[in-house]
Design an enzyme around this catalytic site. Structure first.
Site, PDB file in Angstrom:
ATOM      1  N   SER A 321      -8.222 116.383  -4.158  1.00 10.52           N
ATOM      2  CA  SER A 321      -7.086 115.953  -4.953  1.00 10.52           C
ATOM      3  C   SER A 321      -7.488 115.269  -6.251  1.00 10.52           C
ATOM      4  CB  SER A 321      -6.197 115.053  -4.088  1.00 10.52           C
ATOM      5  OG  SER A 321      -4.973 114.819  -4.711  1.00 10.52           O
ATOM      6  N   LYS A 346      -7.702 121.067  -3.103  1.00  9.55           N
ATOM      7  CA  LYS A 346      -6.318 120.638  -2.939  1.00  9.55           C
ATOM      8  C   LYS A 346      -5.606 120.794  -4.275  1.00  9.55           C
ATOM      9  CE  LYS A 346      -4.724 119.560   0.030  1.00  9.55           C
ATOM     10  NZ  LYS A 346      -4.002 120.486   0.933  1.00  9.55           N
ATOM     11  N   GLN A 350       3.584 118.068  -4.459  1.00 10.81           N
ATOM     12  CA  GLN A 350       4.827 117.860  -3.732  1.00 10.81           C
ATOM     13  C   GLN A 350       5.689 116.785  -4.385  1.00 10.81           C
ATOM     14  OE1 GLN A 350       1.859 118.158  -1.765  1.00 10.81           O
ATOM     15  NE2 GLN A 350       2.466 120.281  -1.496  1.00 10.81           N
TER      16      GLN A 350
END
Length: 489
Positions: A321, A346, A350
């Site tokens: 991330s 990643k 969202q």
């Protein structure tokens, strides 16, 4: 994760029944809820319109069908129904139909736990998880945490907690079962490759400090900076560390984001901007429609603080991330070499919306892209220079609940024989058979470590052996050594 946090608005401007979260509107690039310090997501502070561009036609046949089913169940089911359960079930069904492990409907304590992950420290084991298939796997253990100290690794699958199977559990439910008060214990059943083992961890408070820095002992012009997560103080901590290392003589830097599962996105961007020329791209976010939103280096990010010394970045499969945002920005926009192993991968985003005081849902709304437009989701970043730990670093954990002795045969014994050899004791043929030669090696190891010389691989011996292996792994950091070599040649 990547969290999108919206600045507070006036309550009067948002109808209560249609309101999305005012204090927390999030983008997340990982499904997990932290059971360590709760800010291991990437938080992007921006504003979003609380109304979607496409409104559901509540008079449509599809919506009418949902209403009809609800009414029929409420009025005709042979037992009395719970209105909240029916509504929650309908929402969960819609979210689950997306077949997306990063979209989830949260109620009650699950929702409040997500809110609490924005700041502060938490009591847990110090590992980030995500849903994968029917189970949950570890994304990354945090440096210095119980999970890291006991040898849990990225991609370990949690199949049971305290003897209860986790099959079908959400990441949220798994997190809630693992978290607990400092000093209490939790037993996880872990599947690593084809082997399964149990490991008991003592929960602890995971430290908020996210940066560790030092001068290399052998090369005093090389400064080492480990970033364990990207949380609210990380930019200041990195800036302070660089200034201090410069004063101590550092002329180059190693930035270590291995086993760093992510953090606040603004922090990743601000720190990245320190090393990237103004105007260069740091990352992109692309929704389903429209052009990508591009984030660039500049004074608005780094406050004018720049690092122009030579730099290397260390990554591994636990770098996820925000760590990947940081590593990709330096690699693609500042030509900084990445050293280590492929990162986690990643790359989705969202949004979390609050439905009422006790429920909210998160749904994938965008991708994030590297500066050159690549999408690394499920692929990760490939290092310029591959550097792995020695083979014994990738051995499975062996449970200390069983004692192994002369004439025993087990795959666990084969693992322990490999570890004995790694710490300088010759167990003979490494084949899983507890031979007289293996027994002799065990006695020698016990003698060297002030243990009872039983010649058996008992609890105390296995614990000490795996502690020594962990230390040896730390002392044989191939990626770090390669970075030092590159900076000093």
């Amino acid at each position: 994760m990547i969290l999108l946090k919206e600045a507070p608005k006036s309550e009067s401007k948002v109808p209560k029944k249609r309101k999305r979260r005012v204090s927390l509107l999030v983008y997340i690039s990982s499904t997990l809820l932290a059971f360590f310090v709760g800010i291991f997501m990437t938080i992007l502070i921006v504003g979003l319109n609380s109304r979607t561009s496409q409104q559901l036609d509540t008079s449509s046949a599809g919506f009418s069908k949902i209403s009809q089913v609800y009414q029929t169940i409420s009025q005709q089911y042979y037992r009395k129904t719970d209105q909240k359960k029916l509504i929650n079930g309908a929402i969960k069904g819609m979210v689950n139909s997306l077949d997306d492990p990063y979209s989830e409907y949260l109620t009650g304590s699950d929702a409040s736990n997500l809110d609490n992950t924005i700041s502060g420290s938490f009591e847990g084991i110090g590992a980030e998880i995500q849903k994968k298939g029917n189970y949950v796997e570890i994304v990354s253990p945090i440096a210095g945490s119980p999970a890291k100290k006991t040898g849990l690794k990225a991609n370990d699958v949690i199949t049971a907690i305290n003897g209860h199977s986790t099959a079908g559990w959400s990441a949220t439910k798994t997190t809630n079962k693992i978290r607990g008060k400092k000093g209490t214990k939790v037993t996880l059943t872990i599947k690593r490759d084809q082997q399964s083992f149990k490991i008991t961890l003592k929960r602890d408070v995971i430290p908020v400090k996210t940066v560790n820095a030092r001068i290399d002992k052998q090369h005093p012009t090389v400064g080492y900076i480990q970033i364990t997560s990207f949380s609210e103080p990380t930019f200041k901590e990195v800036k302070t560390a660089i200034k201090k290392l410069r004063q101590e003589g550092a002329k180059s830097f190693i930035l270590d984001v291995r086993s760093n599962p992510g953090g606040i996105m603004q922090q990743a961007l601000k720190i990245s901007s320190m090393f990237v020329a103004n105007g260069k791209t740091l990352m992109q976010v692309k929704a389903r429609t429209g052009q990508p939103t591009v984030y660039k280096a500049g004074k608005s990010q780094d406050g004018g603080f720049k690092v122009k010394e030579p730099v290397k970045v260390l990554i591994d499969d636990g770098s996820a991330s925000a760590s990947e945002i940081f590593a990709a920005a330096l690699n693609q926009s500042a030509n900084v070499e990445l050293i280590g192993t492929k990162s986690f991968g990643k790359g989705t985003v969202q949004q979390v919306s609050q439905l009422d005081k006790k429920s909210e849902f998160k749904i994938t709304v965008a991708k994030w892209l590297t500066p050159n437009g690549s999408w690394i989701n499920k692929r990760g970043l490939t290092p310029n220079i591959e550097a792995k730990y020695p083979g014994y670093a990738y051995l499975p954990m062996v449970s200390d609940q069983k004692t192994y002795q002369l004439e025993d045969v087990s795959s666990k014994i084969k693992t322990l024989q490999t570890e004995l050899k790694a710490v300088g004791q010759d167990p003979g043929t490494i084949n899983g058979y507890f031979s007289a030669t293996t027994q002799k090696a065990v006695v020698a190891f016990q003698a060297a470590n002030n243990l009872d010389q039983t010649g058996k691989l008992d609890t105390a011996t296995i614990d000490k052996l795996q502690t020594e292996i962990t230390k040896k792994i730390s002392d044989n950091d191939v990626a770090y050594d390669k970075a030092v070599e590159q900076l000093t040649k």
